[in-house]
Design an enzyme around this catalytic site. Structure first.
Site, PDB file in Angstrom:
ATOM      1  N   ASP A 175       0.972  -1.082   0.059  1.00 52.67           N
ATOM      2  CA  ASP A 175      -0.003  -0.049  -0.080  1.00 52.67           C
ATOM      3  C   ASP A 175       0.719   1.063   0.067  1.00 52.67           C
ATOM      4  OD1 ASP A 175      -3.291   0.397   0.751  1.00 52.67           O
ATOM      5  OD2 ASP A 175      -1.946   2.168   1.085  1.00 52.67           O
ATOM      6  N   ASP A 203       4.558   2.072  -4.085  1.00 55.38           N
ATOM      7  CA  ASP A 203       3.504   2.390  -5.131  1.00 55.38           C
ATOM      8  C   ASP A 203       3.236   1.037  -5.971  1.00 55.38           C
ATOM      9  OD1 ASP A 203       2.195   3.128  -7.166  1.00 55.38           O
ATOM     10  OD2 ASP A 203       3.628   4.938  -7.757  1.00 55.38           O
ATOM     11  N   CYS A 361     -14.959  -0.457  -4.970  1.00 57.92           N
ATOM     12  CA  CYS A 361     -16.120  -0.180  -4.291  1.00 57.92           C
ATOM     13  C   CYS A 361     -16.874   1.245  -4.828  1.00 57.92           C
ATOM     14  CB  CYS A 361     -16.172  -0.183  -2.453  1.00 57.92           C
ATOM     15  SG  CYS A 361     -15.012   1.204  -2.034  1.00 57.92           S
TER      16      CYS A 361
HETATM   17  C1  LIG Z   1     -10.058   0.411  -1.426  1.00 61.21           C
HETATM   18  S1  LIG Z   1      -8.801   0.573  -0.278  1.00 61.21           S
HETATM   19  C2  LIG Z   1      -8.103  -0.934  -0.226  1.00 61.21           C
HETATM   20  C3  LIG Z   1      -8.884  -1.714   0.779  1.00 61.21           C
HETATM   21  C4  LIG Z   1      -8.270  -3.117   1.247  1.00 61.21           C
HETATM   22  N1  LIG Z   1      -8.026  -3.933  -0.006  1.00 61.21           N
HETATM   23  C5  LIG Z   1      -8.896  -3.665   2.342  1.00 61.21           C
HETATM   24  O1  LIG Z   1      -9.737  -4.859   2.162  1.00 61.21           O
HETATM   25  O2  LIG Z   1      -8.763  -3.423   3.435  1.00 61.21           O
HETATM   26  C6  LIG Z   1      -7.547   1.323  -1.447  1.00 61.21           C
HETATM   27  C7  LIG Z   1      -6.086   1.419  -1.082  1.00 61.21           C
HETATM   28  O3  LIG Z   1      -5.452   1.672  -2.239  1.00 61.21           O
HETATM   29  C8  LIG Z   1      -4.305   2.452  -1.642  1.00 61.21           C
HETATM   30  N2  LIG Z   1      -3.437   3.214  -2.926  1.00 61.21           N
HETATM   31  C9  LIG Z   1      -3.789   4.380  -3.312  1.00 61.21           C
HETATM   32  N3  LIG Z   1      -2.805   4.383  -4.379  1.00 61.21           N
HETATM   33  C10 LIG Z   1      -2.097   3.489  -4.348  1.00 61.21           C
HETATM   34  C11 LIG Z   1      -0.899   3.078  -5.269  1.00 61.21           C
HETATM   35  N4  LIG Z   1      -0.419   3.883  -6.146  1.00 61.21           N
HETATM   36  N5  LIG Z   1      -0.243   1.837  -4.998  1.00 61.21           N
HETATM   37  C12 LIG Z   1      -0.577   1.234  -3.662  1.00 61.21           C
HETATM   38  N6  LIG Z   1      -1.604   1.481  -3.015  1.00 61.21           N
HETATM   39  C13 LIG Z   1      -2.238   2.531  -3.241  1.00 61.21           C
HETATM   40  C14 LIG Z   1      -4.904   3.434  -0.577  1.00 61.21           C
HETATM   41  O4  LIG Z   1      -3.886   3.776   0.461  1.00 61.21           O
HETATM   42  C15 LIG Z   1      -6.024   2.626   0.153  1.00 61.21           C
HETATM   43  O5  LIG Z   1      -5.419   1.902   1.183  1.00 61.21           O
END
Ligand SMILES: C[S@@+](CC[C@H](N)C(=O)[O-])C[C@H]1O[C@@H](n2cnc3c(N)ncnc32)[C@H](O)[C@@H]1O
Length: 426
Positions: A175, A203, A361
């Protein structure tokens, strides 16, 4: 529209302002189910006009938000506690209703709070929406799989993956948000699930580490005592607290390091016995296809518009914040760009024959079907798969065959889009 149509026009969802909304739907496997939502009128929902306009622009029916009062809260029972259901019910002071279409899941009335209960604090149950559970089920994780969760925090899906994994294999959680991944680490520790897991702040669009399979690190197991001590030293932070704190401050201001930052690893995660140079070895696309992950989840960052509970939070945070974080067209454009990049990289790290699940979502087509279509058009080795696990799931087909949509009104869950791919040999 390829959505399933209501099967009985007398039960068709009434237009906004109608007195009730009931519907009977045909599942994507042609069986029927019906839904009756509360009698509230969508127009009386505490949602600002701008959000209703956003829904209209995206072809979304606002009546899905009228199911707020009736959408249950869901928990997953930690495997091994099945015989102690009555004890858990006493601890949370509420009956747990088994979700018949998803093993290990139970529904609770939405107003029940579990955070202060003994069952929750002792890690016997964890909160996870049934639709999220379905996305993980679609991966069909089996013992020994090496699994990548590319947007892992705060980690409910990651916990479920580790529960399903058993005694072999590994899960790698990535993350970009350090504080969110730290919360994920706390969860792993609370539920004693970290043994086969490693967490990286990185990333996900550029993350490039493959799993450590036992045969590929066996040479490390044969290393001498001195070598082992050196390797241990590389991974152990022996610097004094003040120095570590100073380093953390410097890190805050700097863009993410070239190498992903490892913030947690369990004793069977494949890290122990491995030198940093081996872990951070760069790999080619061909290598990734042969020694990449068996299963990949790309639960991409999105506008969260399918999550009633998330949208409700804006009542407190202010509708202006909703405007800025959800509705702003520029933000949506940059999100779709990010989603596509996450999907591309997750797929790059997937082994030939492996399974990737893409989920969001959001219920907008732009963040779901459009991404899937664009991705398929540029990847000859990507094939959309039927989600066989979904036969009894109360969801609808997406606008592209084989994709699925959960929404609060029809599924009694949070909104979620799910698509499943496999990688063909090229
Ligand atoms: C929908 S949430 C994920 C929820 C998680 N799968 C769960 O079940 O708890 C999306 C996540 O993507 C992360 N995110 C955003 N941009 C990202 C990137 N470029 N690389 C990795 N993670 C990223 C955010 O920090 C966030 O925690």
């Amino acid at each position: 529209m390829h959505f399933d149509e209501p099967v009985d026009t007398s039960l068709r969802i009434l237009p906004l302002g109608g007195q009730r909304c009931s519907a009977a739907f045909r599942r994507h496997d042609n069986s029927h189910f019906s839904v009756v939502c509360p009698m509230e009128e969508a127009s009386k929902l505490p949602l600002p006009d701008s959000f209703l306009q956003f829904l209209e622009e995206n072809g979304l029916d606002p009546s899905i938000y009228t199911a707020t009062e009736s959408t249950p809260r869901y928990v997953r029972l930690k495997p091994g506690y099945e015989a102690r259901i009555q004890e858990i019910e006493a601890e949370i002071n509420c009956k747990l209703e088994k979700v018949d279409w998803l093993p290990g899941f139970y529904a609770l009335p939405p107003e029940v709070q579990i955070a202060n209960s003994k069952a929750y604090q002792e890690g016997k149950i964890y909160g996870i929406d049934a639709a999220s559970g379905a996305a993980v089920s679609a991966l069909n994780i089996s013992v020994g799989d090496h699994v990548l969760d590319l947007c892992a925090a705060p980690g409910a899906k990651l916990c479920m993956m580790l529960d399903l994994l058993g005694d072999f294999g590994s899960v790698t959680g990535v993350d970009i948000a350090r504080h969110r991944l730290a919360a994920c680490r706390t969860m792993l520790q609370k539920y004693s699930l970290g043994d086969r897991c490693r967490l990286f702040v990185a990333d996900g669009t550029a993350f490039a580490l493959v799993p450590q399979r036992v045969d590929s690190v066996s040479s490390s197991f044969e290393s001498t005592f001195e070598e082992k001590a050196d390797i241990f030293g590389e991974w152990t932070n022996r610097r004094p607290y003040k120095e570590r704190k100073r380093a953390a401050k410097v890190r805050e201001g700097v863009a993410l390091n070239q190498n992903p930052e490892l913030i947690f690893y369990g004793q069977h995660s494949g890290i122990i016995g491995l030198s940093k140079s081996k872990l951070y070895k760069t790999i080619s696309d061909t290598e990734a296809s042969s020694s990449g992950y068996d299963k990949v989840l790309v639960d991409a960052e999105c506008t969260h518009d399918g999550s009633i509970r998330h949208i409700q939070k804006f009542e407190h945070w202010g509708w202006k914040t909703l405007q800025r974080r959800v509705l702003d067209a520029e933000r949506t454009d940059s999100l779709t760009f990010l989603q596509l990049k996450l999907l591309r990289n997750g797929f790059r790290l997937l082994k030939v024959g492996g399974t990737l699940v893409y989920s969001t979502c959001s219920l907008t087509v732009a963040q779901n079907e459009d991404i899937v279509e664009q991705f398929l058009s540029e990847n000859a080795s990507a094939e959309l798969q039927e989600i066989n696990e979904s036969r009894n799931w109360p969801c609808k087909s997406g606008q592209i065959p084989k994709t699925l949509r959960f929404d609060p009104l029809t599924s009694q869950t949070s909104g979620l889009f799910v698509a499943k791919f496999t990688k063909l040999a090229s």
